[in-house]
Design a protein around this motif. Structure first.
Motif, PDB file in Angstrom:
ATOM      1  N   ARG A 107       0.835  -1.201   0.000  1.00 37.57           N
ATOM      2  CA  ARG A 107       0.000   0.000   0.000  1.00 37.57           C
ATOM      3  C   ARG A 107       0.873   1.257   0.000  1.00 37.57           C
ATOM      4  N   LEU A 108       1.882   1.266   0.874  1.00 36.89           N
ATOM      5  CA  LEU A 108       2.782   2.422   0.941  1.00 36.89           C
ATOM      6  C   LEU A 108       3.540   2.625  -0.369  1.00 36.89           C
ATOM      7  N   LYS A 109       3.993   1.536  -0.952  1.00 34.38           N
ATOM      8  CA  LYS A 109       4.735   1.628  -2.220  1.00 34.38           C
ATOM      9  C   LYS A 109       3.820   2.162  -3.332  1.00 34.38           C
ATOM     10  N   GLY A 110       2.584   1.666  -3.330  1.00 28.53           N
ATOM     11  CA  GLY A 110       1.618   2.146  -4.326  1.00 28.53           C
ATOM     12  C   GLY A 110       1.348   3.633  -4.174  1.00 28.53           C
ATOM     13  N   GLU A 111       1.162   4.094  -2.937  1.00 31.93           N
ATOM     14  CA  GLU A 111       0.947   5.521  -2.684  1.00 31.93           C
ATOM     15  C   GLU A 111       2.139   6.328  -3.145  1.00 31.93           C
ATOM     16  N   LEU A 112       3.299   5.834  -2.851  1.00 32.10           N
ATOM     17  CA  LEU A 112       4.521   6.544  -3.217  1.00 32.10           C
ATOM     18  C   LEU A 112       4.634   6.664  -4.742  1.00 32.10           C
ATOM     19  N   GLU A 113       4.316   5.592  -5.453  1.00 33.28           N
ATOM     20  CA  GLU A 113       4.405   5.618  -6.916  1.00 33.28           C
ATOM     21  C   GLU A 113       3.335   6.514  -7.525  1.00 33.28           C
ATOM     22  N   LYS A 114       2.108   6.475  -6.990  1.00 34.78           N
ATOM     23  CA  LYS A 114       0.999   7.278  -7.538  1.00 34.78           C
ATOM     24  C   LYS A 114       1.176   8.763  -7.230  1.00 34.78           C
ATOM     25  N   GLN A 115       1.550   9.044  -5.987  1.00 40.09           N
ATOM     26  CA  GLN A 115       1.608  10.440  -5.547  1.00 40.09           C
ATOM     27  C   GLN A 115       3.003  11.042  -5.689  1.00 40.09           C
ATOM     28  N   GLY A 116       3.953  10.251  -6.076  1.00 41.05           N
ATOM     29  CA  GLY A 116       5.342  10.704  -6.118  1.00 41.05           C
ATOM     30  C   GLY A 116       5.571  11.933  -6.966  1.00 41.05           C
ATOM     31  N   LEU A 158       3.631  15.147  -5.229  1.00 44.45           N
ATOM     32  CA  LEU A 158       4.082  15.617  -3.916  1.00 44.45           C
ATOM     33  C   LEU A 158       5.309  16.520  -4.028  1.00 44.45           C
ATOM     34  N   SER A 159       5.433  17.355  -3.036  1.00 45.50           N
ATOM     35  CA  SER A 159       6.624  18.206  -2.978  1.00 45.50           C
ATOM     36  C   SER A 159       7.832  17.312  -2.669  1.00 45.50           C
ATOM     37  N   GLU A 160       8.984  17.859  -2.876  1.00 48.53           N
ATOM     38  CA  GLU A 160      10.221  17.106  -2.647  1.00 48.53           C
ATOM     39  C   GLU A 160      10.310  16.626  -1.202  1.00 48.53           C
ATOM     40  N   SER A 161       9.980  17.478  -0.248  1.00 46.38           N
ATOM     41  CA  SER A 161      10.075  17.103   1.168  1.00 46.38           C
ATOM     42  C   SER A 161       9.018  16.058   1.532  1.00 46.38           C
ATOM     43  N   ALA A 162       7.809  16.183   1.006  1.00 49.87           N
ATOM     44  CA  ALA A 162       6.741  15.211   1.286  1.00 49.87           C
ATOM     45  C   ALA A 162       7.099  13.858   0.671  1.00 49.87           C
ATOM     46  N   ARG A 163       7.610  13.875  -0.546  1.00 48.37           N
ATOM     47  CA  ARG A 163       8.020  12.637  -1.218  1.00 48.37           C
ATOM     48  C   ARG A 163       9.162  11.983  -0.435  1.00 48.37           C
ATOM     49  N   GLY A 164      10.113  12.770   0.045  1.00 51.90           N
ATOM     50  CA  GLY A 164      11.227  12.262   0.844  1.00 51.90           C
ATOM     51  C   GLY A 164      10.739  11.638   2.149  1.00 51.90           C
ATOM     52  N   ALA A 165       9.750  12.292   2.770  1.00 51.99           N
ATOM     53  CA  ALA A 165       9.195  11.767   4.034  1.00 51.99           C
ATOM     54  C   ALA A 165       8.498  10.430   3.793  1.00 51.99           C
ATOM     55  N   LYS A 166       7.724  10.340   2.702  1.00 45.79           N
ATOM     56  CA  LYS A 166       7.044   9.078   2.381  1.00 45.79           C
ATOM     57  C   LYS A 166       8.070   7.979   2.060  1.00 45.79           C
ATOM     58  N   GLU A 167       9.115   8.350   1.376  1.00 48.56           N
ATOM     59  CA  GLU A 167      10.164   7.377   1.019  1.00 48.56           C
ATOM     60  C   GLU A 167      10.861   6.881   2.288  1.00 48.56           C
ATOM     61  N   ARG A 168      11.184   7.803   3.204  1.00 46.51           N
ATOM     62  CA  ARG A 168      11.811   7.393   4.465  1.00 46.51           C
ATOM     63  C   ARG A 168      10.884   6.499   5.282  1.00 46.51           C
ATOM     64  N   ASP A 169       9.598   6.839   5.309  1.00 48.76           N
ATOM     65  CA  ASP A 169       8.612   6.018   6.028  1.00 48.76           C
ATOM     66  C   ASP A 169       8.566   4.608   5.432  1.00 48.76           C
ATOM     67  N   TYR A 170       8.548   4.539   4.117  1.00 48.87           N
ATOM     68  CA  TYR A 170       8.523   3.226   3.449  1.00 48.87           C
ATOM     69  C   TYR A 170       9.798   2.438   3.775  1.00 48.87           C
ATOM     70  N   GLN A 171      10.942   3.071   3.691  1.00 52.69           N
ATOM     71  CA  GLN A 171      12.211   2.395   3.972  1.00 52.69           C
ATOM     72  C   GLN A 171      12.269   1.918   5.430  1.00 52.69           C
ATOM     73  N   GLN A 172      11.755   2.747   6.356  1.00 51.60           N
ATOM     74  CA  GLN A 172      11.732   2.369   7.774  1.00 51.60           C
ATOM     75  C   GLN A 172      10.852   1.139   7.982  1.00 51.60           C
ATOM     76  N   ARG A 173       9.687   1.130   7.361  1.00 50.46           N
ATOM     77  CA  ARG A 173       8.780  -0.015   7.509  1.00 50.46           C
ATOM     78  C   ARG A 173       9.336  -1.271   6.834  1.00 50.46           C
ATOM     79  N   LEU A 174      10.071  -1.073   5.755  1.00 53.56           N
ATOM     80  CA  LEU A 174      10.712  -2.206   5.083  1.00 53.56           C
ATOM     81  C   LEU A 174      11.772  -2.820   5.998  1.00 53.56           C
ATOM     82  N   LYS A 175      12.548  -1.983   6.678  1.00 55.02           N
ATOM     83  CA  LYS A 175      13.550  -2.481   7.637  1.00 55.02           C
ATOM     84  C   LYS A 175      12.870  -3.220   8.786  1.00 55.02           C
ATOM     85  N   GLU A 176      11.768  -2.656   9.283  1.00 50.52           N
ATOM     86  CA  GLU A 176      11.027  -3.311  10.360  1.00 50.52           C
ATOM     87  C   GLU A 176      10.500  -4.677   9.911  1.00 50.52           C
ATOM     88  N   TYR A 177      10.020  -4.733   8.679  1.00 58.93           N
ATOM     89  CA  TYR A 177       9.518  -5.991   8.119  1.00 58.93           C
ATOM     90  C   TYR A 177      10.643  -7.027   8.036  1.00 58.93           C
TER      91      TYR A 177
END
Length: 171
Positions: A68-77, A80-99
């Motif tokens: 879901r997060l990856k899909g949002e990132l690809e659709k809204q990428g 979104l502004s550079e900072s918002a896109r960066g925040a979503k990317e960091r959130d996705y990477q953090q959740r991927l590490k947790e997984y």
């Protein structure tokens, strides 16, 4: 190699010494068979299966969230502004590490539980086999393994030990 040679000589020496003793009885127990066929082994397998099913459900949930997060990132990428896109990317990477950490922890936990259950059962089987050997006049009872080149099938006491083991657990 040295261990193999030492094991071979020890294996060769025991039957010679045992045959020298009058009325010596030698037996073997297939520990793997006892682990699979005993009530305790079946209970342990069931407990591990239940724990694995819980982890599998949690894994599926985490995977769906990542998709879901990856899909949002690809659709809204692009929108979104550079900072918002960066925040979503960091959130996705953090959740991927947790997984990934979750997968490793779950695997380690299941392995530890399996080792714990197996160790307890093997310890109990050894005690039962020792008692069986003493009660039935055996000189030696070996663990059936690949290192035994030949052992008369009549020396296999696995079924008797399995019955004794299950009976001892019911008490």
């Amino acid at each position: 190699m040295k261990r193999f040679i030492l094991a071979f000589f020890l294996m060769a020496a025991v039957p010679c010494a045992a045959s020298a003793a009058e009325g010596a009885k030698v037996g073997s127990v297939d520990i793997q068979k006892v682990l699979l066929m005993s009530e305790a082994g079946k209970e342990a397998k069931e407990q591990l299966s239940q724990k694995a099913a819980k982890y599998e459900a949690e894994k599926t949930s985490k995977e769906d969230e990542l998709k879901r997060l990856k899909g949002e990132l690809e659709k809204q990428g692009l929108v979104l502004s550079e900072s918002a896109r960066g925040a979503k990317e960091r959130d996705y990477q953090q959740r991927l590490k947790e997984y990934q950490r979750f997968l490793k922890d779950a695997q380690d936990d299941l392995q530890a539980k399996n080792d714990e259950f197996t160790g307890k059962i093997v310890d109990e089987v050894v005690r039962v086999a020792q008692a069986y050997g003493r009660q039935n006049g055996y000189t030696a009872i070996f663990v059936k393994s690949e290192s035994i080149i030949y052992l008369d099938p009549s020396a296999d006491v696995t079924e008797e030990v399995l019955k004794s083991f299950n009976a001892a657990r019911k008490k």
